[in-house]
Design a protein around this motif. Structure first.
Motif, PDB file in Angstrom:
ATOM      1  N   TYR A   1      10.452  -3.256   4.358  1.00  0.00           N
ATOM      2  CA  TYR A   1       9.925  -3.047   3.002  1.00  0.00           C
ATOM      3  C   TYR A   1      10.853  -3.678   1.965  1.00  0.00           C
ATOM      4  O   TYR A   1      10.399  -4.385   1.049  1.00  0.00           O
ATOM      5  CB  TYR A   1       9.761  -1.552   2.773  1.00  0.00           C
ATOM      6  CG  TYR A   1       9.534  -1.130   1.341  1.00  0.00           C
ATOM      7  CD1 TYR A   1       8.292  -1.309   0.736  1.00  0.00           C
ATOM      8  CD2 TYR A   1      10.555  -0.529   0.599  1.00  0.00           C
ATOM      9  CE1 TYR A   1       8.072  -0.903  -0.572  1.00  0.00           C
ATOM     10  CE2 TYR A   1      10.350  -0.126  -0.696  1.00  0.00           C
ATOM     11  CZ  TYR A   1       9.113  -0.315  -1.283  1.00  0.00           C
ATOM     12  OH  TYR A   1       8.909   0.081  -2.574  1.00  0.00           O
TER      13      TYR A   1
ATOM     14  N   ASN B   1       2.929   5.855   3.065  1.00  0.00           N
ATOM     15  CA  ASN B   1       1.592   6.015   3.650  1.00  0.00           C
ATOM     16  C   ASN B   1       1.315   5.014   4.767  1.00  0.00           C
ATOM     17  O   ASN B   1       0.189   4.933   5.261  1.00  0.00           O
ATOM     18  CB  ASN B   1       0.518   5.858   2.565  1.00  0.00           C
ATOM     19  CG  ASN B   1       0.548   6.996   1.564  1.00  0.00           C
ATOM     20  OD1 ASN B   1       0.698   8.161   1.934  1.00  0.00           O
ATOM     21  ND2 ASN B   1       0.424   6.672   0.289  1.00  0.00           N
TER      22      ASN B   1
ATOM     23  N   THR C   1       9.763  13.619   0.403  1.00  0.00           N
ATOM     24  CA  THR C   1       8.388  13.778  -0.071  1.00  0.00           C
ATOM     25  C   THR C   1       7.559  14.658   0.862  1.00  0.00           C
ATOM     26  O   THR C   1       6.408  14.972   0.565  1.00  0.00           O
ATOM     27  CB  THR C   1       7.702  12.405  -0.189  1.00  0.00           C
ATOM     28  OG1 THR C   1       7.732  11.746   1.086  1.00  0.00           O
ATOM     29  CG2 THR C   1       8.402  11.536  -1.224  1.00  0.00           C
TER      30      THR C   1
ATOM     31  N   TYR D   1       0.794  -1.231   0.000  1.00  0.00           N
ATOM     32  CA  TYR D   1       0.000   0.000   0.000  1.00  0.00           C
ATOM     33  C   TYR D   1       0.826   1.279   0.000  1.00  0.00           C
ATOM     34  O   TYR D   1       0.329   2.330   0.388  1.00  0.00           O
ATOM     35  CB  TYR D   1      -0.938  -0.007   1.211  1.00  0.00           C
ATOM     36  CG  TYR D   1      -1.834  -1.208   1.240  1.00  0.00           C
ATOM     37  CD1 TYR D   1      -2.831  -1.392   0.292  1.00  0.00           C
ATOM     38  CD2 TYR D   1      -1.667  -2.195   2.213  1.00  0.00           C
ATOM     39  CE1 TYR D   1      -3.656  -2.506   0.309  1.00  0.00           C
ATOM     40  CE2 TYR D   1      -2.481  -3.315   2.240  1.00  0.00           C
ATOM     41  CZ  TYR D   1      -3.467  -3.468   1.289  1.00  0.00           C
ATOM     42  OH  TYR D   1      -4.271  -4.572   1.304  1.00  0.00           O
ATOM     43  N   ASP D   2       2.092   1.212  -0.379  1.00  0.00           N
ATOM     44  CA  ASP D   2       2.976   2.369  -0.497  1.00  0.00           C
ATOM     45  C   ASP D   2       3.659   2.673   0.836  1.00  0.00           C
ATOM     46  O   ASP D   2       3.006   2.943   1.844  1.00  0.00           O
ATOM     47  CB  ASP D   2       2.228   3.602  -0.993  1.00  0.00           C
ATOM     48  CG  ASP D   2       3.170   4.690  -1.478  1.00  0.00           C
ATOM     49  OD1 ASP D   2       4.399   4.512  -1.337  1.00  0.00           O
ATOM     50  OD2 ASP D   2       2.702   5.698  -2.013  1.00  0.00           O
TER      51      ASP D   2
END
Length: 255
Positions: free
Chosen positions: A52, A16, A204, A12-13
């Motif tokens: 990740y 986030n 970001t 889901y990224d």
């Protein structure tokens, strides 16, 4: 827990992951059926980023998420950090004493401590990575390499916020140098290191992970979580997890 967080970061990224409660993969539903603890992410970006990357490797290798080999792979970074720490302890002692026997003894004491094997190879925690970074920070501090020491200390903090326990020592030593310019440079190094180690969040503008720094306080109101430490011995309870209101002396709470 590592598998759940890594799965959600990849699915889901990554940036986030702090915005929602992680979903438990269907394959892990049975394994986590009796899991009582909240699965919300409460670790800072370096650990989540590591999970990740490992999850991405698992998918590339097409390993089942429940496979033993993936479980072992999740523990490899912590085991590697332990091995480097063992070598580093021996190197530091030999550097100071010029005695190989002293270096071997010091490294062996750390290597053969049961907790070391349990935390990394058994429990699969990342404490060994934080420990390695902290040893590097203190080592550099003893060599008066203040800026590199701050860099390692900052990295250690974002792996484990328990690093704050040694902040007073570093602050005292820095203030004793009576150099405002050194303090300014150290602050700059800390900020740059924090930005780099928290990529991609820092570039970001996704600083939602900062809430973890504050919400972690009191997240585990326990004095022993499978540690079987001094407090567990005092309480002599037949439990693996002891809440922080378990200690009493003459009816008076000690914690």
């Amino acid at each position: 827990m590592w598998k759940i967080w890594g799965y959600n970061a990849a699915e889901y990224d990554l940036i986030n992951i702090y915005n929602k409660l992680p979903e438990v993969p269907p394959e892990l539903a049975v394994d986590t059926a009796n899991f009582q603890q909240d699965v919300a992410v409460n670790y800072l970006p370096p650990t989540i980023n590591l999970l990740y990357r490992l999850e991405k490797i698992r998918r590339w290798l097409d390993w089942p998420i429940t496979s033993l080999k993936f479980t072992v792979m999740l523990k490899l970074p912590a085991i590697a950090a332990d091995l480097i720490t063992i070598w580093l302890i021996g190197h530091i002692v030999k550097e100071r004493t010029k005695k190989y026997s002293a270096a071997l003894l010091s490294a062996s004491i750390y290597a053969l401590h049961p907790t070391i094997a349990f935390l990394s190879a058994g429990f699969g925690q990342v404490d060994s990575i934080y420990t390695l970074l902290l040893v590097l920070a203190v080592w550099q501090l003893t060599k008066n390499k203040f800026l590199s020491s701050v860099a390692w200390l900052t990295a250690a903090y974002f792996f484990k916020m328990q690093t704050m326990a040694v902040f007073p020592l570093f602050i005292f030593i820095f203030l004793s140098q009576s150099s405002i310019w050194l303090i300014v440079k150290a602050a700059a190094v800390g900020l740059v290191t924090a930005s780099l180690i928290n990529l991609p969040f820092s570039v970001t503008g996704k600083f939602n992970f900062l809430s973890s720094i504050f919400t972690n306080l009191g997240h585990f109101p326990v004095i022993s979580s499978y540690a079987f430490n001094l407090w567990w011995i005092i309480v002599a309870a037949n439990r693996s997890i002891l809440s922080d209101d378990s200690l009493y002396l003459l009816g008076i709470p000690l914690m």
